[in-house]
Design a protein around this motif. Structure first.
Motif, PDB file in Angstrom:
ATOM      1  N   ALA A  95     -90.184  13.959 -23.713  1.00 33.68           N
ATOM      2  CA  ALA A  95     -90.661  15.310 -24.049  1.00 33.68           C
ATOM      3  C   ALA A  95     -92.180  15.375 -23.999  1.00 33.68           C
ATOM      4  O   ALA A  95     -92.758  16.439 -23.770  1.00 33.68           O
ATOM      5  CB  ALA A  95     -90.152  15.724 -25.426  1.00 33.68           C
ATOM      6  N   LYS A  96     -92.830  14.226 -24.210  1.00 38.24           N
ATOM      7  CA  LYS A  96     -94.299  14.168 -24.158  1.00 38.24           C
ATOM      8  C   LYS A  96     -94.742  13.412 -22.909  1.00 38.24           C
ATOM      9  O   LYS A  96     -95.849  12.865 -22.857  1.00 38.24           O
ATOM     10  CB  LYS A  96     -94.859  13.488 -25.420  1.00 38.24           C
ATOM     11  N   ARG A  97     -93.876  13.372 -21.934  1.00 37.33           N
ATOM     12  CA  ARG A  97     -94.179  12.728 -20.634  1.00 37.33           C
ATOM     13  C   ARG A  97     -94.593  11.267 -20.826  1.00 37.33           C
ATOM     14  O   ARG A  97     -95.455  10.741 -20.140  1.00 37.33           O
ATOM     15  CB  ARG A  97     -95.259  13.500 -19.867  1.00 37.33           C
ATOM     16  N   HIS A 111     -91.494  11.549 -15.411  1.00 39.71           N
ATOM     17  CA  HIS A 111     -92.786  10.892 -15.164  1.00 39.71           C
ATOM     18  C   HIS A 111     -92.781   9.480 -15.732  1.00 39.71           C
ATOM     19  O   HIS A 111     -92.145   9.224 -16.757  1.00 39.71           O
ATOM     20  CB  HIS A 111     -93.925  11.680 -15.827  1.00 39.71           C
ATOM     21  N   ALA A 164     -97.934   9.779 -18.936  1.00 41.49           N
ATOM     22  CA  ALA A 164     -99.064  10.727 -18.903  1.00 41.49           C
ATOM     23  C   ALA A 164    -100.324  10.164 -19.545  1.00 41.49           C
ATOM     24  O   ALA A 164    -101.271  10.900 -19.797  1.00 41.49           O
ATOM     25  CB  ALA A 164     -98.667  12.026 -19.598  1.00 41.49           C
ATOM     26  N   LEU A 194    -102.933   8.327 -22.323  1.00 41.12           N
ATOM     27  CA  LEU A 194    -103.237   8.445 -23.755  1.00 41.12           C
ATOM     28  C   LEU A 194    -102.662   9.734 -24.330  1.00 41.12           C
ATOM     29  O   LEU A 194    -102.790  10.802 -23.717  1.00 41.12           O
ATOM     30  CB  LEU A 194    -104.765   8.463 -23.919  1.00 41.12           C
ATOM     31  N   ASP A 195    -102.057   9.650 -25.517  1.00 42.40           N
ATOM     32  CA  ASP A 195    -101.598  10.857 -26.203  1.00 42.40           C
ATOM     33  C   ASP A 195    -102.824  11.604 -26.703  1.00 42.40           C
ATOM     34  O   ASP A 195    -103.459  11.199 -27.688  1.00 42.40           O
ATOM     35  CB  ASP A 195    -100.664  10.487 -27.367  1.00 42.40           C
ATOM     36  N   LEU A 196    -103.160  12.699 -26.015  1.00 45.55           N
ATOM     37  CA  LEU A 196    -104.413  13.398 -26.308  1.00 45.55           C
ATOM     38  C   LEU A 196    -104.373  14.095 -27.666  1.00 45.55           C
ATOM     39  O   LEU A 196    -105.423  14.410 -28.231  1.00 45.55           O
ATOM     40  CB  LEU A 196    -104.714  14.402 -25.189  1.00 45.55           C
ATOM     41  N   TRP A 229    -104.934  -1.441 -27.367  1.00 42.83           N
ATOM     42  CA  TRP A 229    -104.333  -1.317 -26.028  1.00 42.83           C
ATOM     43  C   TRP A 229    -104.508  -2.630 -25.266  1.00 42.83           C
ATOM     44  O   TRP A 229    -103.607  -3.103 -24.591  1.00 42.83           O
ATOM     45  CB  TRP A 229    -104.987  -0.170 -25.237  1.00 42.83           C
ATOM     46  N   GLY A 253    -104.049   6.270 -18.952  1.00 39.37           N
ATOM     47  CA  GLY A 253    -103.515   5.054 -19.557  1.00 39.37           C
ATOM     48  C   GLY A 253    -102.196   4.612 -18.938  1.00 39.37           C
ATOM     49  O   GLY A 253    -101.828   3.435 -19.035  1.00 39.37           O
ATOM     50  N   GLU A 306    -103.241   2.477 -16.255  1.00 36.71           N
ATOM     51  CA  GLU A 306    -103.732   1.218 -16.845  1.00 36.71           C
ATOM     52  C   GLU A 306    -102.556   0.304 -17.190  1.00 36.71           C
ATOM     53  O   GLU A 306    -102.603  -0.908 -16.964  1.00 36.71           O
ATOM     54  CB  GLU A 306    -104.564   1.520 -18.096  1.00 36.71           C
ATOM     55  N   TYR A 325     -97.484   9.817  -8.346  1.00 36.60           N
ATOM     56  CA  TYR A 325     -98.879  10.114  -8.030  1.00 36.60           C
ATOM     57  C   TYR A 325     -99.780   9.511  -9.094  1.00 36.60           C
ATOM     58  O   TYR A 325     -99.371   9.318 -10.231  1.00 36.60           O
ATOM     59  CB  TYR A 325     -99.128  11.622  -7.846  1.00 36.60           C
ATOM     60  N   GLU A 376    -109.643  10.711 -16.969  1.00 40.72           N
ATOM     61  CA  GLU A 376    -110.563  10.438 -18.074  1.00 40.72           C
ATOM     62  C   GLU A 376    -111.901  11.145 -17.873  1.00 40.72           C
ATOM     63  O   GLU A 376    -112.486  11.681 -18.817  1.00 40.72           O
ATOM     64  CB  GLU A 376    -110.801   8.928 -18.215  1.00 40.72           C
ATOM     65  N   ARG A 401    -111.724  14.590 -18.873  1.00 43.47           N
ATOM     66  CA  ARG A 401    -111.456  14.768 -20.315  1.00 43.47           C
ATOM     67  C   ARG A 401    -112.638  14.318 -21.168  1.00 43.47           C
ATOM     68  O   ARG A 401    -112.544  14.275 -22.398  1.00 43.47           O
ATOM     69  CB  ARG A 401    -110.223  13.967 -20.752  1.00 43.47           C
ATOM     70  N   GLY A 445    -107.877   1.187 -21.733  1.00 44.37           N
ATOM     71  CA  GLY A 445    -106.686   0.331 -21.786  1.00 44.37           C
ATOM     72  C   GLY A 445    -106.731  -0.793 -20.762  1.00 44.37           C
ATOM     73  O   GLY A 445    -105.689  -1.238 -20.284  1.00 44.37           O
TER      74      GLY A 445
HETATM   75  C1  1HE Z   1     -99.029  15.329 -23.613  1.00 47.00           C
HETATM   76  C2  1HE Z   1     -99.702  14.549 -22.641  1.00 47.00           C
HETATM   77  C3  1HE Z   1    -100.716  13.687 -23.096  1.00 47.00           C
HETATM   78  C4  1HE Z   1     -98.220  15.741 -21.633  1.00 47.00           C
HETATM   79  N1  1HE Z   1    -100.990  13.690 -24.420  1.00 47.00           N
HETATM   80  N2  1HE Z   1     -99.342  15.296 -24.907  1.00 47.00           N
HETATM   81  N3  1HE Z   1    -103.736  12.145 -19.737  1.00 47.00           N
HETATM   82  C5  1HE Z   1    -103.874  13.305 -19.094  1.00 47.00           C
HETATM   83  O1  1HE Z   1    -104.918  13.895 -19.030  1.00 47.00           O
HETATM   84  C6  1HE Z   1    -102.605  13.869 -18.499  1.00 47.00           C
HETATM   85  C7  1HE Z   1    -102.193  15.117 -19.256  1.00 47.00           C
HETATM   86  N4  1HE Z   1    -100.863  15.583 -18.876  1.00 47.00           N
HETATM   87  C8  1HE Z   1    -100.626  16.270 -17.726  1.00 47.00           C
HETATM   88  O2  1HE Z   1    -101.488  16.448 -16.878  1.00 47.00           O
HETATM   89  C9  1HE Z   1     -99.241  16.802 -17.545  1.00 47.00           C
HETATM   90  O3  1HE Z   1     -98.591  16.882 -18.819  1.00 47.00           O
HETATM   91  C10 1HE Z   1     -98.343  15.924 -16.606  1.00 47.00           C
HETATM   92  C11 1HE Z   1     -98.863  16.061 -15.177  1.00 47.00           C
HETATM   93  C12 1HE Z   1     -98.340  14.470 -17.024  1.00 47.00           C
HETATM   94  C13 1HE Z   1     -96.876  16.421 -16.693  1.00 47.00           C
HETATM   95  O4  1HE Z   1     -96.820  17.822 -16.425  1.00 47.00           O
HETATM   96  P1  1HE Z   1     -95.514  18.639 -16.850  1.00 47.00           P
HETATM   97  O5  1HE Z   1     -95.693  20.043 -16.335  1.00 47.00           O
HETATM   98  O6  1HE Z   1     -94.286  17.903 -16.439  1.00 47.00           O
HETATM   99  O7  1HE Z   1     -95.473  18.631 -18.457  1.00 47.00           O
HETATM  100  P2  1HE Z   1     -96.359  19.486 -19.494  1.00 47.00           P
HETATM  101  O8  1HE Z   1     -95.720  20.842 -19.675  1.00 47.00           O
HETATM  102  O9  1HE Z   1     -97.787  19.484 -19.129  1.00 47.00           O
HETATM  103  O10 1HE Z   1     -96.224  18.628 -20.839  1.00 47.00           O
HETATM  104  C14 1HE Z   1     -94.987  18.568 -21.544  1.00 47.00           C
HETATM  105  C15 1HE Z   1     -95.343  18.231 -22.992  1.00 47.00           C
HETATM  106  O11 1HE Z   1     -95.942  16.922 -23.020  1.00 47.00           O
HETATM  107  C16 1HE Z   1     -96.367  19.165 -23.584  1.00 47.00           C
HETATM  108  O12 1HE Z   1     -96.127  19.231 -24.960  1.00 47.00           O
HETATM  109  P3  1HE Z   1     -95.338  20.485 -25.632  1.00 47.00           P
HETATM  110  O13 1HE Z   1     -95.248  20.154 -27.076  1.00 47.00           O
HETATM  111  O14 1HE Z   1     -96.159  21.690 -25.304  1.00 47.00           O
HETATM  112  O15 1HE Z   1     -93.978  20.531 -24.923  1.00 47.00           O
HETATM  113  C17 1HE Z   1     -97.682  18.432 -23.353  1.00 47.00           C
HETATM  114  O16 1HE Z   1     -98.677  18.811 -24.256  1.00 47.00           O
HETATM  115  C18 1HE Z   1     -97.248  16.995 -23.598  1.00 47.00           C
HETATM  116  N5  1HE Z   1     -98.131  16.057 -22.947  1.00 47.00           N
HETATM  117  N6  1HE Z   1     -99.170  14.836 -21.431  1.00 47.00           N
HETATM  118  C19 1HE Z   1    -100.314  14.456 -25.274  1.00 47.00           C
HETATM  119  N7  1HE Z   1    -101.381  12.899 -22.280  1.00 47.00           N
HETATM  120  C20 1HE Z   1    -106.819   4.030 -23.505  1.00 47.00           C
HETATM  121  S1  1HE Z   1    -107.652   5.298 -22.878  1.00 47.00           S
HETATM  122  C21 1HE Z   1    -106.672   6.146 -21.789  1.00 47.00           C
HETATM  123  C22 1HE Z   1    -107.264   7.486 -21.511  1.00 47.00           C
HETATM  124  C23 1HE Z   1    -106.302   8.405 -20.863  1.00 47.00           C
HETATM  125  O17 1HE Z   1    -105.162   8.095 -20.629  1.00 47.00           O
HETATM  126  S2  1HE Z   1    -106.933   9.935 -20.472  1.00 47.00           S
HETATM  127  C24 1HE Z   1    -105.675  10.731 -19.596  1.00 47.00           C
HETATM  128  C25 1HE Z   1    -104.769  11.504 -20.508  1.00 47.00           C
END
Ligand code: 1HE
Length: 275
Positions: free
Chosen positions: A41-43, A76, A79, A81-83, A101, A126, A129, A144, A149, A152, A158
């Motif tokens: 649900a949170k990808r 997927h 996605a 880090l949980d933002l 991590w 992440g 990573e 893909y 980062e 953001r 990680g």
């Molecule tokens: C999330 C996250 C997340 C989804 N943290 N909640 N990562 C990103 O910047 C990627 C952010 N996510 C996305 O770009 C998209 O969600 C996806 C391309 C991965 C998937 O898209 P989709 O259309 O299938 O799903 P969605 O509608 O965007 O998301 C579904 C739910 O998952 C939604 O929550 P809901 O409560 O509204 O249903 C989203 O908020 C949630 N969700 N991705 C939290 N990442 C050690 S440092 C590492 C640093 C990083 O990793 S930065 C990159 C973070």
């Protein structure tokens, strides 16, 4: 595809410490342990609890496990880090978070057995990573790759800056982080983000087959590939060659190697054949 070895599909009960991990779905299939990220649900975004559970899973692999397959539940792989957890952290807390991590992903890369990742959909931040800590990556054509980062306002934390350039080079990672460039599955294969590319839905079968092959190797050979090879690749050539000779001598002296060589010489082991 070649079918699995006899007994390879036997599902064994899990030890309690693994069965208790609710953000992972873990199944033991013969000598292969299948670990799924289980927050669809949170990808499969990685929060603190999921990092901790990955660490627990990889330090508690049952003795009989010889290889791991790592995949993501849902559409997927991961996605990143949980933002939603990215609250106001002090510099010290940020460092501790990143180090948690590192500890978990280090167990993936430098643990006891090789890990085959199945990548599909988003393999981002992440999530990439984590994928880069695995030893073999099988991508489905839906995969893909991105490092959002930069967009953001973050940096990788990680282990990405240490591991991803070793797969694709500093220039490609720089481009991904500065411009938000996204590689598709075919491009990912070409640049080295995955070693295999299969159709949608074919990743698990391919990964299980590869993991089964890995599991059939002599454990000391697998250990040498996981632990000596990447370290030697990071050494100067002279130190590398010396270390290689030590590892080669230890591996060839092992009973596992001797019996395998005897089997070949007696015509009991398979020959190398074309794909
Ligand atoms: C999330 C996250 C997340 C989804 N943290 N909640 N990562 C990103 O910047 C990627 C952010 N996510 C996305 O770009 C998209 O969600 C996806 C391309 C991965 C998937 O898209 P989709 O259309 O299938 O799903 P969605 O509608 O965007 O998301 C579904 C739910 O998952 C939604 O929550 P809901 O409560 O509204 O249903 C989203 O908020 C949630 N969700 N991705 C939290 N990442 C050690 S440092 C590492 C640093 C990083 O990793 S930065 C990159 C973070």
């Amino acid at each position: 595809m070649t079918s699995l070895a006899p007994g390879a599909d036997r599902v064994a009960p899990l030890p309690a410490v693994l069965a208790a991990l609710d953000l992972l779905r873990i199944e033991s299939v013969g000598a292969v342990l299948h670990i799924r990220l289980n927050r669809p649900a949170k990808r499969n975004a990685i929060n603190d609890a999921l990092v901790a559970q990955l660490h627990t899973a990889f330090v508690n692999l049952p003795e009989a496990v010889r290889a791991v397959v790592l995949s993501g539940e849902g559409e997927h792989f991961c996605a990143g880090l949980d933002l939603s957890e990215l609250s106001e952290r002090s510099a010290a807390e940020g460092m501790a978070h990143s180090r948690s991590w590192h500890a978990a992903f280090d167990q993936v890369q430098r643990g006891r057995v090789p890990v085959v990742a199945v990548l599909h959909g988003a393999v981002v931040g992440g999530g990439l990573e984590l994928a880069s800590a695995c030893h073999v990556r099988v991508a489905e054509s839906s995969a893909y790759y991105a490092l959002p980062e930069g967009q953001r306002g973050l940096f990788v934390g990680g282990g990405g800056s240490a591991r991803i350039p070793r797969l694709i080079g500093v220039a490609r990672m720089t481009d991904m982080m500065l411009t938000g460039r996204v590689y598709d599955a075919k491009e990912g294969l070409a640049v080295g983000l995955s070693q295999y590319l299969v159709d949608v839905g074919g990743g698990m079968e391919k990964a299980l087959w590869l993991a089964q092959r890995i599991a059939a190797n002599a454990p000391l050979s697998n250990f040498a590939v996981m632990h000596a090879l990447p370290r030697i690749a990071d050494m100067g050539q002279d130190e590398g060659l010396f270390t290689e000779s030590l590892m080669a001598a230890i591996a060839q002296g092992d009973e596992g190697a001797k019996s395998r060589m005897r089997d070949f010489l007696e015509g009991k082991a398979g020959k190398v054949t074309k794909g």
